[in-house]
Motif scaffolding. Structure first.
Motif, PDB file in Angstrom:
ATOM      1  N   SER A   5       0.782  -1.246   0.000  1.00 55.76           N
ATOM      2  CA  SER A   5       0.000   0.000   0.000  1.00 55.76           C
ATOM      3  C   SER A   5       0.812   1.293   0.000  1.00 55.76           C
ATOM      4  N   PHE A   6       2.041   1.279   0.532  1.00 57.74           N
ATOM      5  CA  PHE A   6       2.749   2.559   0.678  1.00 57.74           C
ATOM      6  C   PHE A   6       2.939   3.314  -0.649  1.00 57.74           C
ATOM      7  N   PRO A   7       3.314   2.632  -1.751  1.00 53.77           N
ATOM      8  CA  PRO A   7       3.442   3.411  -2.987  1.00 53.77           C
ATOM      9  C   PRO A   7       2.120   4.086  -3.389  1.00 53.77           C
ATOM     10  N   PHE A   8       0.984   3.403  -3.159  1.00 51.14           N
ATOM     11  CA  PHE A   8      -0.313   3.999  -3.501  1.00 51.14           C
ATOM     12  C   PHE A   8      -0.720   5.062  -2.472  1.00 51.14           C
ATOM     13  N   ALA A   9      -0.364   4.835  -1.206  1.00 55.97           N
ATOM     14  CA  ALA A   9      -0.627   5.853  -0.179  1.00 55.97           C
ATOM     15  C   ALA A   9       0.188   7.107  -0.473  1.00 55.97           C
ATOM     16  N   GLY A  10       1.395   6.917  -0.992  1.00 58.10           N
ATOM     17  CA  GLY A  10       2.244   8.051  -1.381  1.00 58.10           C
ATOM     18  C   GLY A  10       1.574   8.864  -2.489  1.00 58.10           C
ATOM     19  N   ASP A  11       1.014   8.171  -3.495  1.00 58.94           N
ATOM     20  CA  ASP A  11       0.296   8.865  -4.580  1.00 58.94           C
ATOM     21  C   ASP A  11      -0.893   9.635  -4.016  1.00 58.94           C
ATOM     22  N   LYS A  12      -1.538   9.021  -3.024  1.00 63.03           N
ATOM     23  CA  LYS A  12      -2.714   9.664  -2.412  1.00 63.03           C
ATOM     24  C   LYS A  12      -2.292  10.927  -1.660  1.00 63.03           C
ATOM     25  N   LEU A  13      -1.198  10.825  -0.915  1.00 63.29           N
ATOM     26  CA  LEU A  13      -0.718  11.974  -0.147  1.00 63.29           C
ATOM     27  C   LEU A  13      -0.236  13.093  -1.062  1.00 63.29           C
ATOM     28  N   LYS A  14       0.364  12.705  -2.214  1.00 65.68           N
ATOM     29  CA  LYS A  14       0.872  13.713  -3.147  1.00 65.68           C
ATOM     30  C   LYS A  14      -0.259  14.326  -3.966  1.00 65.68           C
ATOM     31  N   GLY A  15      -1.455  13.716  -3.878  1.00 62.30           N
ATOM     32  CA  GLY A  15      -2.607  14.307  -4.544  1.00 62.30           C
ATOM     33  C   GLY A  15      -2.839  13.829  -5.965  1.00 62.30           C
ATOM     34  N   THR A  16      -2.012  12.878  -6.465  1.00 62.69           N
ATOM     35  CA  THR A  16      -2.228  12.403  -7.837  1.00 62.69           C
ATOM     36  C   THR A  16      -3.381  11.400  -7.900  1.00 62.69           C
ATOM     37  N   HIS A  17      -3.620  10.685  -6.810  1.00 64.10           N
ATOM     38  CA  HIS A  17      -4.761   9.748  -6.738  1.00 64.10           C
ATOM     39  C   HIS A  17      -5.396   9.880  -5.359  1.00 64.10           C
ATOM     40  N   LYS A  18      -6.227  10.901  -5.216  1.00 65.94           N
ATOM     41  CA  LYS A  18      -6.745  11.236  -3.881  1.00 65.94           C
ATOM     42  C   LYS A  18      -7.796  10.260  -3.379  1.00 65.94           C
ATOM     43  N   GLU A  19      -8.439   9.529  -4.311  1.00 64.02           N
ATOM     44  CA  GLU A  19      -9.627   8.765  -3.930  1.00 64.02           C
ATOM     45  C   GLU A  19      -9.339   7.311  -3.549  1.00 64.02           C
ATOM     46  N   THR A  20      -8.094   6.863  -3.683  1.00 59.86           N
ATOM     47  CA  THR A  20      -7.804   5.448  -3.421  1.00 59.86           C
ATOM     48  C   THR A  20      -8.185   5.071  -1.995  1.00 59.86           C
ATOM     49  N   GLU A  21      -8.932   3.960  -1.879  1.00 58.70           N
ATOM     50  CA  GLU A  21      -9.272   3.448  -0.551  1.00 58.70           C
ATOM     51  C   GLU A  21      -8.216   2.414  -0.168  1.00 58.70           C
ATOM     52  N   ILE A  22      -7.672   2.523   1.032  1.00 59.60           N
ATOM     53  CA  ILE A  22      -6.606   1.614   1.459  1.00 59.60           C
ATOM     54  C   ILE A  22      -7.069   0.949   2.753  1.00 59.60           C
ATOM     55  N   ILE A  23      -7.252  -0.390   2.693  1.00 59.96           N
ATOM     56  CA  ILE A  23      -7.946  -1.081   3.785  1.00 59.96           C
ATOM     57  C   ILE A  23      -7.075  -2.143   4.443  1.00 59.96           C
TER      58      ILE A  23
END
Ligand SMILES: *Cc1c(COP(=O)(O)O)cnc(C)c1O
Length: 457
Positions: A275-293
């Motif tokens: 999840s961290f690479p996708f959480a990083g994208d979420k934090l950087k604002g490129t993919h704000k909507e990703t749900e991480i469970i």
């Protein structure tokens, strides 16, 4: 014709050359680990008796990427890049419009994601001139991964294995022996900590907390020996990010990006990895909507029912204090079959991201996760580890929600390991002996009342 990929592979030369460190992308810095005796923030020198400097620096690094040494890449290449599968048969079985993908980490020699960190940990210790590593293992997944890794780099390995598992899971012990490690049932007379426990209770079946105390004591009292941990710490999660980095490439190759990322959580390493690479994208604002469970057992509900506060990593209170979600360091969870998820705390970064709402957590009972594991085995073929079955359950439930809402979400989960050595757990499922332990509210309340009092915090 549209090609319906089942197995999405990367070439060897597409394997990541660096790990992704999420720490500099967090909205604010983590609360520092504290010295267990003084309550003051740790300095690197506090950890040098048991860890090599390279790992200590990675634990607190502010660099966004950290190079994977060439010798480590050479070993990871034995099974990496690992395959990403599209679960066509599971989707059809569930009649869901969702796209389900799973990253399969069971292809490593020990059969789980754990060697992704065992290999670099053994390597950095070897480079630092260390000759032996001591560690603990519960169900045996971590012990076998470290035995494999130390063997490759010519280090000795001593593994304190919780006595009840040592008796119940003889084949994980055999694997450690094949890979040249010494596997000792804990508590043992090799350490003061173990001897003291045995004097009080010669018949004890042991616990992870006691085994940790033995391994730490072994490392701290031998100059040539270090200690190693298979989860919880930031450097462990860092090493696991190869999983998510590969997934992002693999999904991009079929024009996908996940709407939902799912993983089971014990100490948090496989979940962090995917999840961290996708959480990083979420934090950087490129993919704000990703749900991480994050998915955890209802009987050890650290993220869903714990407190976000400073606590010890072990029963004896020898480890640094970490700010994390915890059920209390002396909480002993009911003995569910997913032994790897029975930990009272969680990785500090995951804890913070859950606290801040970037990730969320859910919990499930044993019988519902084994039911999902059975469905997965009968559609996709892989018999997953009891730990992994928690992620399978959450994935199936999300896919069923998509069937009801008609949403075509892309769901990605980490298939952290196979369950080929865990068939006794499946036996218990079929003979209806699995117990769905109630949420142990009273036990948790009591252990939370014994949280450490820290001067100045
Ligand atoms: C150890 C283990 C886990 C739990 O540990 P994390 O550090 O939370 O990933 C999950 N799945 C498998 C297969 C394991 O061996």
């Amino acid at each position: 014709m549209v090609c319906m990929h089942t197995k999405i592979l990367l070439d060897e030369d597409q394997m990541p050359r660096s790990w992704y460190n999420i720490l500099p992308d967090l909205p604010s810095p983590l609360d520092p680990p504290l010295h267990p005796a003084t309550g003051k923030p740790l300095v690197p020198e506090d950890l040098t008796p048991i860890f090599p400097m390279e790992l200590i620096l990675q634990e607190m690094s502010s660099k966004r990427t950290i190079d994977i040494p060439a010798e480590v890449q050479d070993v990871l290449r034995l099974w990496r890049p690992s395959p990403l599968y599209r679960a066509h048969r599971l989707e059809k079985h569930l009649k869901t419009p969702a796209h389900i993908y799973y990253k399969y980490e069971g292809v490593s020699p020990p059969g789980s994601h754990k060697p992704n960190t065992a290999v670099p940990q053994a390597y950095y210790n070897m480079k630092a001139g260390i000759e032996r590593i001591a560690t603990e293992t519960g169900a045996g997944q971590w012990g076998s991964a470290l035995a494999f890794a130390t063997q490759i780099f010519g280090l000795e390995c001593t593994i304190y294995m919780v006595r009840s598992s040592y008796m119940q899971k003889p084949y994980r012990k055999s694997m450690m022996q094949v890979w040249g490690a010494e596997c000792i049932p804990s508590p043992s007379t090799k350490t003061k900590a173990g001897t003291a426990v045995l004097q009080k209770d010669p018949e004890t079946t042991g616990s992870l907390g006691i085994a940790i105390s033995e391994a730490v004591e072994d490392a701290a009292t031998h100059g040539n020996t270090n200690y190693s941990l298979g989860s919880v710490l930031n450097h462990v999660c860092l090493h696991q990010t190869v999983v998510g980095l590969e997934c992002r490439e693999q999904l991009a190759s079929v024009d996908e990006y996940p709407d939902v990322v799912i993983g089971c959580v014990g100490g948090g390493s496989n979940f962090a990895g995917i999840s961290f690479p996708f959480a990083g994208d979420k934090l950087k604002g490129t993919h704000k909507e990703t749900e991480i469970i994050a998915v955890e057992p209802a009987s050890c509900p650290t993220l869903t029912k714990g407190l976000f506060t400073y606590d010890y990593g072990d029963v004896a209170g020898l480890t640094p204090l970490l700010k994390m979600f915890t059920l209390g360091h002396d909480f002993v969870p009911p003995s569910i079959h997913a032994g790897g998820l029975r930990y009272h705390g969680d990785n500090p970064t995951i804890s913070r991201l859950v606290y801040d709402g970037v990730m969320k957590a859910v919990s499930y009972h044993q019988s519902e996760v084994f039911d999902a594991a059975q469905t997965f085995a009968r559609t996709e073929g892989i018999i997953v580890a009891p730990e992994t079955s928690h992620a399978v359950r959450a994935t199936i439930d999300e896919a069923i929600r998509c069937r009801k809402s008609g949403e075509t979400k892309t769901i990605l989960f980490n298939c952290s390991g196979h369950g080929n050595f865990d068939m006794s757990a499946y036996d218990a499922f079929y003979s209806k002996q699995l117990v769905d332990y109630e949420y142990p509210e009273q036990l948790i309340r009591e252990s939370l009342s014994r949280l450490p009092k820290i001067p100045g915090v």
